[in-house]
Design a protein around this motif. Structure first.
Motif, PDB file in Angstrom:
ATOM      1  N   GLU A  27      74.671 -34.137   4.322  1.00 41.60           N
ATOM      2  CA  GLU A  27      73.895 -32.739   4.636  1.00 41.60           C
ATOM      3  C   GLU A  27      75.081 -31.647   4.183  1.00 41.60           C
ATOM      4  O   GLU A  27      74.464 -30.409   3.532  1.00 41.60           O
ATOM      5  N   ASN A  28      76.137 -31.829   4.687  1.00 41.90           N
ATOM      6  CA  ASN A  28      77.289 -30.750   4.201  1.00 41.90           C
ATOM      7  C   ASN A  28      77.491 -30.534   2.742  1.00 41.90           C
ATOM      8  O   ASN A  28      77.372 -29.515   2.150  1.00 41.90           O
ATOM      9  N   ALA A  45      74.612 -29.008   1.138  1.00 41.16           N
ATOM     10  CA  ALA A  45      74.461 -27.542   1.490  1.00 41.16           C
ATOM     11  C   ALA A  45      75.123 -26.693   0.464  1.00 41.16           C
ATOM     12  O   ALA A  45      75.194 -25.625   0.001  1.00 41.16           O
TER      13      ALA A  45
END
Length: 239
Positions: A79-80, A83
Motif C-alpha cells: 500500500e505504501n 501510494a
C-alpha cells in the motif's frame, strides 16, 4: 552537494525511500547541483549464494508469524509502495543473497549507469515476474541498464570483482552509525534514516545546503530494514 544512499535491493523500504527521495529532490531548488551515489548494505550477508526462499515464508519464519500475518505485512508495504506510484507484488517474490547485485552496481557506477541499474533491479524484484537472484536475469538487467554484456558477465563470474568496494561501503556504514537502511547521508553533514516522506528529504537538503555542521541525524523512526529484518507493521490481532 553529494547525497550517499546506503540500501539493499531486498529492502522494500529502500525501494519506497528511493522514490520519496527523488520526489523530495525534485522539489529542491538546487537539485541540479546534487550528485547521488548509491552504496552497498547487505541485509542478509550470511545467507549462502543461491539459497533463495519465498518472501512470505521468510517473513513468517523470521518474525514468528503465521503465513496470513506475513501476507498482511506485505500488503501494508504494498500500500505504501502503490501510494508512490510503484508496482509491488505481494506474492511470488524470492529472498536471497544480494552480494552479486551490489558488485554489479559498483560496475554500473564506474560506467555511469548505477541509478539506471538500481531502478531496474528494484522494479524486477518488487513489481515484475523476474528474480534478481537468477544470474541470467541480473545479466539481462545490466544490459538493459546500458552495461556491456561481456563485461557484466565477467564481473558476475569473478566473485572478487568489486567485492572490496562492497565491503568498504559496509564498513563505512558501520562507522557512520547506520544500523538499517535506507540511510541517506547529505554532504557528510546530515543523516536521514528510513523511507521518510518527500518533504522531509526536501527540508534535509535545504538544511545541508545552508549548513556546515557535523553529521547530524535529522530524523528517525521511519520504516526501514536492518540485519534483523524490516520494520514490522502491526496487523490485526497484535497486542
Amino acid at each position: 552537494m553529494r547525497v550517499e544512499i546506503w540500501s539493499d535491493i531486498a529492502c522494500p523500504w529502500c525501494y519506497i525511500g528511493k522514490a520519496r527521495f527523488e520526489q523530495g529532490l525534485a522539489d529542491f531548488a538546487h537539485r541540479d547541483a546534487v550528485e547521488v551515489v548509491h552504496r552497498s548494505f547487505e541485509l542478509d550477508p550470511n545467507r549462502p549464494k543461491g539459497d533463495t526462499a519465498p518472501v512470505i515464508d521468510m517473513l513468517a519464519q523470521k518474525y514468528g508469524r503465521t503465513v496470513d500475518e506475513a501476507r498482511a505485512m506485505e500488503q501494508h508495504v504494498a500500500e505504501n509502495a502503490r501510494a508512490e506510484g510503484l508496482g509491488y507484488r505481494t506474492e511470488g517474490r524470492d529472498h536471497g543473497n544480494t552480494f552479486d547485485i551490489h558488485r554489479l552496481l559498483h560496475l554500473a557506477r564506474a560506467r555511469g549507469r548505477q541509478d539506471e541499474l538500481l531502478t531496474l533491479a528494484y522494479r524486477a524484484n518488487f513489481a515484475e515476474e523476474r528474480s534478481v537472484f537468477d544470474p541470467e536475469v541480473l545479466l539481462a538487467l545490466a544490459v538493459e541498464a546500458g552495461l556491456d554484456e561481456a563485461e557484466a558477465r565477467a564481473v558476475l563470474a569473478d566473485g572478487t570483482a568489486y567485492a572490496e568496494d562492497v565491503r568498504a561501503d559496509e564498513r563505512e556504514a558501520a562507522e557512520l552509525g547506520a544500523t538499517g537502511v535506507p540511510f541517506f547521508v547529505l554532504d557528510r553533514r546530515y543523516g536521514v534514516s528510513g523511507g521518510q516522506p518527500a518533504e522531509v528529504f526536501t527540508q534535509a537538503l535545504e538544511q545541508a545546503w545552508g549548513d556546515r555542521a557535523p553529521l547530524t541525524a535529522v530524523t528517525s523512526g521511519a520504516d526501514s530494514c536492518g540485519p534483523d529484518g524490516c520494520e514490522v507493521p502491526q496487523v490485526k490481532g497484535d497486542v
